[in-house]
Design an enzyme around this catalytic site. Structure first.
Site, short mmCIF file in Angstrom:
data_model
loop_
_atom_site.label_atom_id
_atom_site.label_comp_id
_atom_site.label_asym_id
_atom_site.label_seq_id
_atom_site.Cartn_x
_atom_site.Cartn_y
_atom_site.Cartn_z
N ASP A 152 0.86 -1.23 0.07
CA ASP A 152 -0.10 -0.03 -0.03
C ASP A 152 0.73 1.21 -0.22
OD1 ASP A 152 -2.75 1.20 0.37
OD2 ASP A 152 -1.53 2.03 2.13
N GLU A 197 1.65 0.10 -4.98
CA GLU A 197 0.98 1.60 -5.46
C GLU A 197 2.34 2.61 -5.49
OE1 GLU A 197 -3.26 2.45 -3.70
OE2 GLU A 197 -1.80 1.97 -2.25
#
Length: 639
Positions: A327, A358
């Site tokens: 994340d 990400e």
């Protein structure tokens, strides 16, 4: 962003020994790294939540910054916490290296982890790697919660719900649900949204409460609300292992969504153990907030680097996890990401464990000078087997996630057609939008838990009435085109659970804490949208058979033989398909032209995919000299 470069942590000691608890020959050893602390008191408990401590003891401080004590007894099954005094202030804290805990994670637990292994765990291993990795994002609770799933009532919303076999849609048993559905779909990897202990859900509260779980509390402990008994710390561990084992037996690998960029609150066990060391600060002393969650983890500091690396290796070893999705990877430094890749490669084989994340952050962060963050601008500095979500392909196909009315190619937008070439080649080498070393770095996707589902985005841009539940034929056509596009592009395909059945959240963009009737996976819709489900199954089967699409090497870009824009809304791409015994090249056609077109072809071709049927290999259509097309449609031909 301004940053705190005072260097006050630069001379902190680095500790290389074991941390946490250790059970050894009738002894229990506790170790905690807290170099600024003047004293550390351990307190032991009989339970994880209510009973008062029954004994306590001060740990001895060592020059390398760690505190240690030895109990001459096996404390397996006991709970504990620390009272840490630093600069005259005392902090009650769980152990940052805890392996288990009581309800809601306030007390850590001593546990012989071998005792949590389900039957046959020592023989558990990941299924053999397939020719392609196809990743499917699942939330433990929302995927197993709906009663129509046929999953047993006591296991709905739990790890064991995802371990059940033989489940069927309650009112039509020809439709598989749960784990059987996943196995039949054809995906290879299940990416689990956070399964570590997170702080936003009361584990003793109502099962109706929901949160995605991006709120880390205990990084090395499974979340208790997904277990059948959160009060007893051994249960969550055993049941998570049972779920992983069941997935492996079903032919699926398991990816863990990890959130090492921030904690639920700044006032965490990391902060209480060593104030501010684990966190970035702005020049004025305030907490850096590139995560948008109030704090940023300082991955660049040596003992933070070690902590995150230890955590990843622990999950891979203890729980047989097959990959990790990071994340907000854009808040983590490239050195740590490459070190994780290297350590996993050394232990399990090069590229065997998936690593991707990400490549962005919610905002700027006060990273220490000299460190490069693992964002889109740093892909060239990352190992080629560290992947990144490609928002450029996502927005090209369906329109921007930041604007409900923005259009992409699939829903009739006027896009830069030249970008389609980059997308098909996995942005290798790409351009300023996105650029990779190889398609192995590209996670090709259109939807995830964040933002609108693919279906909702298409409805918002195509249906004036915004009827999200209605399976509009026009939106279904656009959905098939969108899916066919990203499944015929190089990179690793990734999809949100339910994308294949037109999953809707009624237009809710950020459903992180929305009620379960918004978030839950709708098993009834798998029947209602069964034709779309079958289309996705065909795309998955077809993709696995085509080397031109599954090639992850840096040389995959050399497979491009022709790229041609035909008018405003049609493009064709011809690729070398070497590696396949039957078909030596493929031809892709993407079109949004509403009128029938007659496209010229060079010679004879087999149509393997079109806008109606996604896998025609058993009975391919034969064409020669031309093909008729009408958008929205994607066609794959081979010869």
């Amino acid at each position: 962003m301004s940053q705190d470069d005072s260097g006050r942590f630069d001379n902190f000691p680095y500790y290389e020994g074991k941390l946490g608890y250790e059970l050894a020959e009738g002894k229990t050893i506790f170790r905690l790294w807290a170099p600024s602390a003047s004293s550390v008191l351990i307190r032991l408990y009989e339970d994880g939540l209510f009973l008062p401590s029954y004994t306590d003891r001060y740990l001895e401080k060592h020059q390398d910054g760690h505190f240690e004590t030895v109990f001459e007894e096996n404390l397996d099954g006991k709970y504990y916490d620390y009272l840490i005094t630093t600069n005259g202030r005392s902090y009650e804290s769980a152990d940052p290296y805890a392996r288990s805990c009581g309800a809601n994670g306030m007390r850590s637990m001593v546990l012989d982890l071998k005792s949590t292994d389900p039957e046959g765990w020592e023989k558990d291993k990941a299924p053999k790697r397939q020719k392609e990795d196809i990743i499917y994002e699942v939330n433990v609770k929302d995927f197993t919660f709906q009663r129509f799933s046929g999953i047993s009532a006591e296991h709905r919303g739990k790890y064991l719900g995802l371990a059940e076999r033989g489940t069927r849609l309650l009112f039509d048993r020809q439709y598989k649900t749960g784990l059987d559905y996943l196995a039949e779909l054809g995906i290879t990897h299940v990416q689990l949204m956070p399964i570590f202990d997170f702080g936003s859900i009361d584990e003793m509260g109502s099962d109706q409460k929901f949160n995605w779980g991006y709120d880390p509390q205990n990084y090395n402990v499974p979340e208790g609300s997904y277990s059948t008994d959160p009060e007893h710390g051994e249960v969550r561990i055993r049941e998570l292992k049972m779920m992983v084992k069941a997935m492996h037996e079903a032919g699926l690998r398991v990816v863990m969504d990890v959130v090492y960029n921030h904690t639920y609150h700044l006032d965490s066990c990391l902060f209480r153990t060593e104030p501010w060391y684990f966190y970035r600060q702005n020049a004025d002393g305030s907490s850096s907030n590139g995560s948008g969650c109030g704090n940023d983890i300082a991955s660049e500091r040596p003992m933070v680097h070690r902590y995150i690396l230890d955590s990843i290796i622990y999950w891979a070893e203890e729980y047989h996890i097959d990959g990790f999705r990071f994340d907000l990877m854009g808040l983590i430094d490239t050195g740590l990401m490459n070190d994780i890749r290297e350590k996993l490669d050394q232990k399990y084989g090069k590229g065997e464990k998936l690593i991707y994340g990400e490549p962005w952050a919610a905002g700027g962060t006060a990273v220490k000078a000299g460190y490069q963050l693992a964002d889109k601008n740093a892909l060239a500095l990352l190992d080629k087997n560290i992947g990144a979500f490609c928002d450029s392909t996502r927005d090209l196909v369906k329109g921007s996630n930041f604007d409900a009315s923005s259009l992409g190619f699939a829903n009739g937008g006027a896009v830069d057609m030249n970008l389609i070439k980059h997308a098909v080649l996995g942005w290798n080498p790409g351009d300023w939008h996105f650029s990779t070393k190889a398609p192995s770095q590209t996670i090709t996707y259109l939807s995830s838990h964040d933002d609108w589902t693919l279906w909702d985005k298409l409805v918002l841009t195509m249906d004036e009435d915004e009827e999200f539940v209605k399976l509009s034929p026009a939106v279904l056509e656009a959905n098939r085109l969108a899916a066919a596009m990203y499944f015929t592009m190089q990179g690793r395909p990734f999809m949100l659970s339910g994308e294949e059945m037109a999953r809707t959240k009624a237009g809710v963009k950020n459903s992180y804490c929305s009620p379960l009737f918004i978030n839950r996976f709708d098993w009834v819709r798998t029947k209602e949208a069964s034709s779309l489900v079958e289309y996705y199954k065909g795309l998955i089967r077809l993709r696995k058979s085509i080397p031109a699409l599954t090639d992850k090497s840096s040389g995959a870009k050399n497979r491009l033989l022709e790229f041609k824009i035909i008018g405003k809304h049609t493009v064709k791409i011809r690729l070398d398909n070497k590696g396949d015994e039957k078909y030596k090249e493929i031809l892709l056609i993407y079109t949004q032209e509403k009128e029938m077109q007659r496209l010229q072809l060079d010679g004879k071709w087999d149509v393997l995919m079109d806008g109606e049927i996604s896998d025609r290999r058993d009975a391919p259509l034969k064409v020669e000299g031309y093909i008729n097309t009408r958008g929205p449609e994607a066609i794959l031909l081979a010869r």
